[in-house]
Scaffold this motif. Structure first.
Motif, PDB file in Angstrom:
ATOM      1  N   TRP A  57       0.698  -1.326   0.222  1.00  0.00           N
ATOM      2  CA  TRP A  57       0.175  -0.110   0.422  1.00  0.00           C
ATOM      3  C   TRP A  57       0.668   1.123   0.308  1.00  0.00           C
ATOM      4  O   TRP A  57       0.880   1.688  -0.846  1.00  0.00           O
ATOM      5  N   MET A  58       2.041   1.447   0.342  1.00  0.00           N
ATOM      6  CA  MET A  58       3.207   2.489   0.799  1.00  0.00           C
ATOM      7  C   MET A  58       3.757   2.458  -0.552  1.00  0.00           C
ATOM      8  O   MET A  58       4.081   3.480  -1.118  1.00  0.00           O
ATOM      9  N   ILE A  59       3.547   1.407  -1.416  1.00  0.00           N
ATOM     10  CA  ILE A  59       4.396   1.593  -2.926  1.00  0.00           C
ATOM     11  C   ILE A  59       3.895   2.559  -3.303  1.00  0.00           C
ATOM     12  O   ILE A  59       3.715   3.467  -3.868  1.00  0.00           O
ATOM     13  N   LEU A  60       2.132   1.814  -3.704  1.00  0.00           N
ATOM     14  CA  LEU A  60       1.499   2.716  -4.468  1.00  0.00           C
ATOM     15  C   LEU A  60       1.034   3.495  -4.328  1.00  0.00           C
ATOM     16  O   LEU A  60       0.558   4.331  -4.978  1.00  0.00           O
ATOM     17  N   LEU A  61       0.498   4.070  -2.990  1.00  0.00           N
ATOM     18  CA  LEU A  61       0.510   5.398  -2.677  1.00  0.00           C
ATOM     19  C   LEU A  61       1.966   6.344  -2.975  1.00  0.00           C
ATOM     20  O   LEU A  61       1.564   7.500  -3.479  1.00  0.00           O
ATOM     21  N   ASP A  62       3.210   5.819  -2.780  1.00  0.00           N
ATOM     22  CA  ASP A  62       4.266   7.244  -3.518  1.00  0.00           C
ATOM     23  C   ASP A  62       3.767   6.998  -4.517  1.00  0.00           C
ATOM     24  O   ASP A  62       3.993   8.137  -5.136  1.00  0.00           O
ATOM     25  N   ILE A  63       3.110   5.980  -5.583  1.00  0.00           N
ATOM     26  CA  ILE A  63       3.505   6.228  -6.810  1.00  0.00           C
ATOM     27  C   ILE A  63       2.351   6.945  -7.101  1.00  0.00           C
ATOM     28  O   ILE A  63       2.199   7.653  -8.228  1.00  0.00           O
ATOM     29  N   PHE A  64       1.129   7.293  -6.612  1.00  0.00           N
ATOM     30  CA  PHE A  64       0.221   7.485  -6.610  1.00  0.00           C
ATOM     31  C   PHE A  64       0.363   8.930  -6.428  1.00  0.00           C
ATOM     32  O   PHE A  64       0.001   9.889  -7.328  1.00  0.00           O
ATOM     33  N   VAL A  65       0.538   9.839  -6.096  1.00  0.00           N
ATOM     34  CA  VAL A  65       1.268  10.960  -5.135  1.00  0.00           C
ATOM     35  C   VAL A  65       2.406  11.471  -6.403  1.00  0.00           C
ATOM     36  O   VAL A  65       1.884  12.640  -7.525  1.00  0.00           O
ATOM     37  N   ALA A  66       3.051  10.861  -6.806  1.00  0.00           N
ATOM     38  CA  ALA A  66       3.824  10.735  -7.768  1.00  0.00           C
ATOM     39  C   ALA A  66       3.266  11.215  -8.984  1.00  0.00           C
ATOM     40  O   ALA A  66       3.558  12.491 -10.038  1.00  0.00           O
ATOM     41  N   GLN A  67       3.033  10.165  -9.571  1.00  0.00           N
ATOM     42  CA  GLN A  67       2.012  10.738 -10.776  1.00  0.00           C
ATOM     43  C   GLN A  67       1.279  11.859 -10.790  1.00  0.00           C
ATOM     44  O   GLN A  67       0.711  12.709 -11.437  1.00  0.00           O
ATOM     45  N   SER A  68      -0.379  12.057  -9.465  1.00  0.00           N
ATOM     46  CA  SER A  68      -0.262  12.842  -9.372  1.00  0.00           C
ATOM     47  C   SER A  68       0.208  13.801  -9.558  1.00  0.00           C
ATOM     48  O   SER A  68      -0.312  15.342  -9.772  1.00  0.00           O
ATOM     49  N   GLU A  69       1.412  14.147  -9.117  1.00  0.00           N
ATOM     50  CA  GLU A  69       1.964  16.022  -9.224  1.00  0.00           C
ATOM     51  C   GLU A  69       2.471  15.220 -10.395  1.00  0.00           C
ATOM     52  O   GLU A  69       3.804  16.469 -10.608  1.00  0.00           O
ATOM     53  N   GLY A  70       2.625  14.744 -11.445  1.00  0.00           N
ATOM     54  CA  GLY A  70       3.611  14.493 -12.529  1.00  0.00           C
ATOM     55  C   GLY A  70       4.822  13.828 -12.290  1.00  0.00           C
ATOM     56  O   GLY A  70       5.742  14.706 -13.631  1.00  0.00           O
ATOM     57  N   ARG A  71       5.694  13.872 -11.739  1.00  0.00           N
ATOM     58  CA  ARG A  71       6.495  13.543 -11.177  1.00  0.00           C
ATOM     59  C   ARG A  71       6.539  11.633 -11.658  1.00  0.00           C
ATOM     60  O   ARG A  71       5.677  10.839 -11.335  1.00  0.00           O
ATOM     61  N   VAL A  72       8.043  10.886 -11.964  1.00  0.00           N
ATOM     62  CA  VAL A  72       8.158  10.094 -12.311  1.00  0.00           C
ATOM     63  C   VAL A  72       8.296   9.777 -10.986  1.00  0.00           C
ATOM     64  O   VAL A  72       9.047  10.111  -9.879  1.00  0.00           O
ATOM     65  N   THR A  73       8.193   8.107 -10.875  1.00  0.00           N
ATOM     66  CA  THR A  73       8.617   6.995  -9.279  1.00  0.00           C
ATOM     67  C   THR A  73      10.146   6.812  -9.862  1.00  0.00           C
ATOM     68  O   THR A  73       9.575   5.353 -10.295  1.00  0.00           O
ATOM     69  N   LEU A 124      -6.643   2.401 -10.397  1.00  0.00           N
ATOM     70  CA  LEU A 124      -8.521   2.264  -9.808  1.00  0.00           C
ATOM     71  C   LEU A 124      -8.414   1.967  -8.479  1.00  0.00           C
ATOM     72  O   LEU A 124      -9.811   2.572  -8.364  1.00  0.00           O
ATOM     73  N   LEU A 125      -7.266   1.041  -8.473  1.00  0.00           N
ATOM     74  CA  LEU A 125      -7.562   0.976  -7.014  1.00  0.00           C
ATOM     75  C   LEU A 125      -7.166   0.826  -5.779  1.00  0.00           C
ATOM     76  O   LEU A 125      -8.070   1.100  -5.054  1.00  0.00           O
ATOM     77  N   VAL A 126      -6.119   2.523  -6.057  1.00  0.00           N
ATOM     78  CA  VAL A 126      -5.748   3.004  -5.299  1.00  0.00           C
ATOM     79  C   VAL A 126      -6.477   4.333  -5.012  1.00  0.00           C
ATOM     80  O   VAL A 126      -7.360   4.922  -4.169  1.00  0.00           O
ATOM     81  N   SER A 127      -7.391   4.890  -6.172  1.00  0.00           N
ATOM     82  CA  SER A 127      -8.691   5.904  -6.338  1.00  0.00           C
ATOM     83  C   SER A 127      -9.936   5.612  -5.674  1.00  0.00           C
ATOM     84  O   SER A 127     -10.417   6.297  -4.337  1.00  0.00           O
ATOM     85  N   LYS A 128     -10.317   3.959  -5.863  1.00  0.00           N
ATOM     86  CA  LYS A 128     -11.656   3.738  -5.119  1.00  0.00           C
ATOM     87  C   LYS A 128     -11.379   3.257  -3.338  1.00  0.00           C
ATOM     88  O   LYS A 128     -12.090   3.914  -2.863  1.00  0.00           O
ATOM     89  N   THR A 129     -10.213   2.553  -3.350  1.00  0.00           N
ATOM     90  CA  THR A 129      -9.634   2.971  -1.686  1.00  0.00           C
ATOM     91  C   THR A 129      -9.392   4.194  -0.999  1.00  0.00           C
ATOM     92  O   THR A 129     -10.263   4.463   0.327  1.00  0.00           O
ATOM     93  N   LEU A 130      -8.685   5.597  -1.600  1.00  0.00           N
ATOM     94  CA  LEU A 130      -9.083   6.632  -1.676  1.00  0.00           C
ATOM     95  C   LEU A 130     -10.610   7.231  -0.809  1.00  0.00           C
ATOM     96  O   LEU A 130     -10.535   8.019  -0.318  1.00  0.00           O
TER      97      LEU A 130
END
Length: 144
Positions: A57-73, A124-130
């Motif tokens: 979950w922490m990995i998914l969140l880290d990637i989600f935040v970076a992508q949402s901010e337009g950054r690569v992880t 989709l998984l991260v978005s639905k969970t959040l």
């Protein structure tokens, strides 16, 4: 049960009243409500994503935040976010890649660097969970 001075029995009602006074004075109700909310969020997340443990979950969140901010992880960033060893994080990312949640690709600038990103399924998984966690927070008491 005797009180601290051994003068008279302390009643449960007296203890409860003292606890309420301490909680009111210290703002404990606010922290109690937060603790309950965090516990519910953890249970909710594990209900929504039963095969995703805390490190995943922490990995998914880290990637989600970076992508949402337009950054690569970079892989190492995701590994550090998981709070596990790099080799364990590598296994987690490999499993999530096989499950279609994460994709990996080499950096165009430095081929030694691997970037990770969420697939549409992972997003989709991260978005639905959040979204479910946000609904839980919106319905939670504020403790004020």
């Amino acid at each position: 049960m005797l009180d601290a001075n051994d003068q008279k029995p302390a009643t449960e009602t007296g203890v409860a009243a003292a606890n309420l006074a301490v909680r009111a004075a210290s703002g404990t109700d606010r922290w109690l409500n937060l603790a309950k909310l965090v516990s519910k969020e953890i249970h909710l997340r594990t209900d929504v994503t039963p095969k995703i443990d805390e490190a995943h979950w922490m990995i998914l969140l880290d990637i989600f935040v970076a992508q949402s901010e337009g950054r690569v992880t970079p892989f190492m960033s995701a590994a550090h976010a998981s709070n596990v060893s790099v080799s364990t994080a590598q296994r987690h990312i490999h499993r999530m890649t096989k499950a279609g949640l994460v994709e990996q690709h080499r950096s165009a600038i430095d081929q030694r660097v691997t970037h990770v990103g969420l697939t549409d399924r992972g997003l989709l998984l991260v978005s639905k969970t959040l979204e479910a966690m946000n609904a839980l927070r919106a319905s939670a008491p504020t403790g004020r």
